[in-house]
Motif scaffolding. Structure first.
Motif: not given
Length: 210
Positions: A11-16, A35-37, A47-49
């Motif tokens: 989904s090309n996203s980051v969950s908090v 995004p992987d790592a 935060v780095l993706t």
């Protein structure tokens, strides 16, 4: 902040999420693809993706939960780790390289060749002795100087490595090798000298480390 972050490749996203309740608090859309790592850098509070498909790094303000910068790379990134001195290191899988980043300035400081290392995945760091450990798909672990990028050593490991770790108390580096189901254990005899202690049988496809 009492929260954790996960990168969502599809989904090309980051969950908090809340670390206690594990409830998702927010979803952050990122411009990077695949995004992987993912890594939290305490010094910059970002935060780095590490985005394999778009070959870049997305930087997120951990408090505001907003995207603040993008760092372009010359290949697709894999695992990343802090060097203990305010920098972030990341394997460039498609180029057999290790990049050193300044997360505060949002830029690449150096890019070092891993010389003969094919598709580096797992990465670990001995912060005290300034050594990096990149594990490669052609069954080798390459050790560099974390400050200069000088090649220090090359050590044989099992096939199909993915995760890597370093135990500073025991002076041991680990490579989890999914293709042959082994865990290669490497001892740091001295900052310039390393040897394989054992190849411990695990399970075929077991390849991640905390």
């Amino acid at each position: 902040h009492g929260v954790g972050f996960t990168g969502n490749g599809k989904s090309n996203s980051v969950s908090v999420f809340d670390l206690k309740s594990r409830q998702v608090r927010a979803e952050i859309a990122i411009p990077g693809r695949g995004p992987d790592a993912i890594l939290y850098d305490r010094g910059s509070d970002r935060v780095l993706t590490f985005n394999g498909k778009s070959e870049d790094i997305t930087m997120i303000d951990a408090r505001k939960r907003t995207v603040v910068a993008t760092i372009k790379l010359d290949g697709n990134p894999e695992f990343a780790a802090s060097d203990g001195k305010g920098h972030v290191l990341v394997n460039i899988e498609s180029k057999g390289e290790l990049a050193k980043l300044d997360p505060r300035a949002a830029k690449v400081l150096s890019t070092w060749t891993l010389g003969g290392c094919e598709e580096p995945s797992g990465l670990a760091v001995d912060v005290a002795h300034r050594r990096t450990f990149s594990v490669c798909q052609n069954a080798m672990m390459v050790v560099l100087d974390a400050d200069t990028g000088r090649r220090v050593a090359q050590v044989p490991i099992g096939a199909g490595p993915d995760g890597a770790a370093f135990d500073p108390k025991l002076g041991l580096a680990y490579s989890a090798n999914g293709h042959d189901g082994t865990l290669t254990v490497v001892h740091e005899d001295a900052p310039e000298h390393f040897h394989v202690v054992a190849n411990v049988t695990t399970q075929v496809t077991a390849r991640t480390l905390p």
